[in-house]
Scaffold this motif. Structure first.
Motif, short mmCIF file in Angstrom:
data_model
loop_
_atom_site.label_atom_id
_atom_site.label_comp_id
_atom_site.label_asym_id
_atom_site.label_seq_id
_atom_site.Cartn_x
_atom_site.Cartn_y
_atom_site.Cartn_z
N UNK A 171 -4.83 5.57 7.75
CA UNK A 171 -5.42 4.66 7.02
C UNK A 171 -5.44 3.12 7.21
N UNK A 172 -6.14 2.30 7.17
CA UNK A 172 -5.90 0.83 7.29
C UNK A 172 -6.69 0.20 5.89
N UNK A 173 -5.94 0.00 4.90
CA UNK A 173 -6.46 -0.41 3.86
C UNK A 173 -6.04 -1.57 3.03
N UNK A 174 -6.57 -2.27 2.02
CA UNK A 174 -6.27 -3.08 1.14
C UNK A 174 -5.22 -2.65 0.16
N UNK A 175 -4.11 -3.49 -0.51
CA UNK A 175 -3.28 -2.93 -1.58
C UNK A 175 -4.03 -1.93 -2.58
N UNK A 176 -5.04 -2.58 -3.11
CA UNK A 176 -5.69 -1.80 -4.33
C UNK A 176 -6.10 -0.52 -3.70
N UNK A 177 -6.69 -0.39 -2.27
CA UNK A 177 -6.95 0.76 -2.00
C UNK A 177 -5.95 1.71 -1.77
N UNK A 178 -4.68 1.30 -1.09
CA UNK A 178 -3.50 1.80 -1.11
C UNK A 178 -3.32 2.71 -2.28
N UNK A 179 -3.01 1.84 -3.29
CA UNK A 179 -2.74 2.17 -4.55
C UNK A 179 -4.00 3.68 -4.98
N UNK A 180 -5.30 3.43 -4.90
CA UNK A 180 -6.16 4.36 -5.14
C UNK A 180 -6.00 5.87 -4.30
N UNK A 181 -5.75 5.44 -3.03
CA UNK A 181 -5.34 6.85 -2.21
C UNK A 181 -4.07 7.43 -2.70
N UNK A 182 -3.16 6.75 -3.14
CA UNK A 182 -1.74 7.48 -3.39
C UNK A 182 -2.25 8.19 -4.64
N UNK A 183 -2.80 7.59 -5.69
CA UNK A 183 -3.17 8.32 -6.78
C UNK A 183 -3.67 9.57 -6.77
N UNK A 184 -4.76 9.33 -5.59
CA UNK A 184 -5.63 10.59 -5.24
C UNK A 184 -4.79 11.77 -4.88
#
Lengths: 190, 274
Positions: A171-184
């Motif tokens: 994955x190459x993501x923004x910080x916000x999307x990294x957080x969302x991915x980790x939560x998922x």
């Protein structure tokens, strides 16, 4: 996939990035997080206390021989390398700097990859040197998941760019999307 | 014990081989660190696996000695952790002043920077003439360099800053002479330092001392070895003697924790109970 640990490497611009991640993760997040942030050798732990106040998880400095437990965010102490043993405890060393850094991201990532193999998530965030590139490659080689902060969204793009040049990230993501991915990922785990 | 990963088994066999052939015992060191050092040496020397390197280690003493250097930690600096040395001045020097003769053991002194720091501190406190400092390490090459007392000019700026932050009373430059790229420590600092080869893992008590400094050595050992070395320190200290550990090292998990009182919790300075 049942991930057992997350390692994060971050350098310049890291304070802000870590604030965003540590404050956004929920209290039931049950994958331990281990972080190397490049800092001056003499820095105190004040910033860790600040992160801890704003986080639902326990943010603390990693202790020598400490057992890695879920619900915690561990930070490498200044002027020591942080390594992970196969029994999932921490080791500290004062070995030479690696990539001009102590703690070094590569040292943490490489030992974590040996300890957790394909049950590890590696994350490279903002920074202005190439520390972490060899480490994230080792994580990929051992079957772990590689997430890189989108260089366009990073305070310093050099470190994420260097990692992207060396591996094919998952994955190459923004910080916000990294957080969302980790939560998922955390929810899938339960 | 079953090994899942062949390289773990190979490393374990290599450490056994080094111990049996050369007497240096790394078998109870923290594994992640040892693994990193061995793997670095292996790829730098172009070996395909650890077993291949083991044959070289057993049959080529020069190569073995090179690997031993890789496995030994010689990273140190003068007045490393200035706050610690400040605490030493405030909390330990008054204890030492009560003794007619003082014996100090620097265990794992590497290239000697901290032993010289101690000599400077004792000179400034008027105690050096009645002190003997035993500075020991298992790495003879590091000890030889320590004995020479020649250090790179490049580090002096940092050392000077450390010295000042530690509560130094003089100008740091009066303790050395500059010579091209190096500095040479004053002869007067060396006179009461005894440099000796001693291995914490395999050697035993050699003196009764008032103060032991062993900073950032135990972090390399596993819990069992840490406890063994703590026992060695306990048996080497007089009653009321002082033990100084590195800022991330603790006695709390040691079997001997109850036998000490904490003089400075944060700087890890402990006093052996009477």
């Amino acid at each position: 996939m049942h991930y057992e640990a997350i390692v994060i490497g971050v350098s310049s611009g890291g304070m802000n990035a870590l604030k965003i991640i540590s404050s956004a993760l929920p209290g039931d997040f049950n994958i331990p997080i281990i972080i190397v942030q490049h800092l001056s050798a003499h820095s105190d732990s004040h910033w860790i206390n600040l992160l801890n106040e704003k986080s639902h998880l326990d943010v603390k400095e990693a202790d020598e021989k400490e057992k890695i437990e879920k619900g915690n965010i561990y930070i490498a102490p200044p002027n020591y390398h942080l390594l992970i043993e196969k029994d999932k405890t921490f080791s500290l060393t004062i070995d030479e700097r690696v990539n001009f850094a102590r703690p070094s991201i590569d040292v943490l990532f490489e030992s974590a990859a040996e300890a957790y193999t394909n049950k590890l998530i590696g994350i490279v965030l903002t920074g202005s040197n190439s520390d972490g590139t060899k480490g994230i490659k080792r994580i990929k080689d051992c079957g772990g998941l590689a997430i890189i902060q989108d260089p366009k969204t990073a305070d310093s793009e050099y470190m994420p760019k260097s990692a992207i040049a060396a591996i094919v990230p998952d994955y190459i993501l923004s910080l916000e999307d990294i957080v969302a991915l980790l939560i998922q990922i955390n929810q899938q785990k339960r | 014990m079953r090994y899942k990963d062949t390289s773990d088994l190979e490393i374990s066999l290599l450490l056994e081989a080094i111990y049996r052939k050369y007497g240096y015992d790394f078998r109870e060191y923290s594994q992640a660190h040892i693994r990193r050092r061995i793997m670095n040496r292996m790829s730098a020397s172009g070996f395909e696996d650890v077993s291949q390197m083991q044959s070289k280690v057993l049959n080529d003493e020069a190569f073995a000695s090179e690997l031993l250097q890789n496995l030994s930690i010689t990273v140190t600096e003068m007045f490393r952790d200035p706050v610690f040395y400040r605490s030493l001045r405030e909390n330990v020097i008054p204890v030492l002043k009560t003794y007619p003769f003082i014996k100090i053991w620097h265990a794992g002194c590497a290239t000697g920077e901290e032993a010289y720091s101690m000599a400077i501190l004792l000179q400034e406190e008027g105690l050096y003439d009645r002190t003997t400092i035993y500075a020991t390490d298992f790495n003879q090459m590091a000890l030889n360099r320590a004995k020479d007392g020649i250090f790179s000019n490049k580090m002096i700026k940092e050392y000077t800053s450390n010295y000042q932050l530690s509560g130094g009373k003089e100008s740091f430059s009066c303790y050395y002479t500059s010579n091209y790229d190096n500095v040479i420590m004053n002869q007067s600092l060396k006179k009461n330092i005894v440099w000796a080869n001693h291995n914490l893992v395999t050697d035993s008590v050699f003196a009764e001392v008032n103060l032991i400094l062993c900073r950032n050595v135990l972090i390399y050992f596993d819990k069992n070895l840490q406890n063994k070395v703590q026992t060695l320190f306990y048996n080497s200290l007089i009653n009321g003697g002082v033990l100084c550990l590195g800022s991330k090292e603790s006695l709390r998990f040691s079997d001997l924790y109850e036998q000490y009182i904490e003089l400075d919790t944060k700087q890890r300075i402990f006093k052996k109970k009477y």
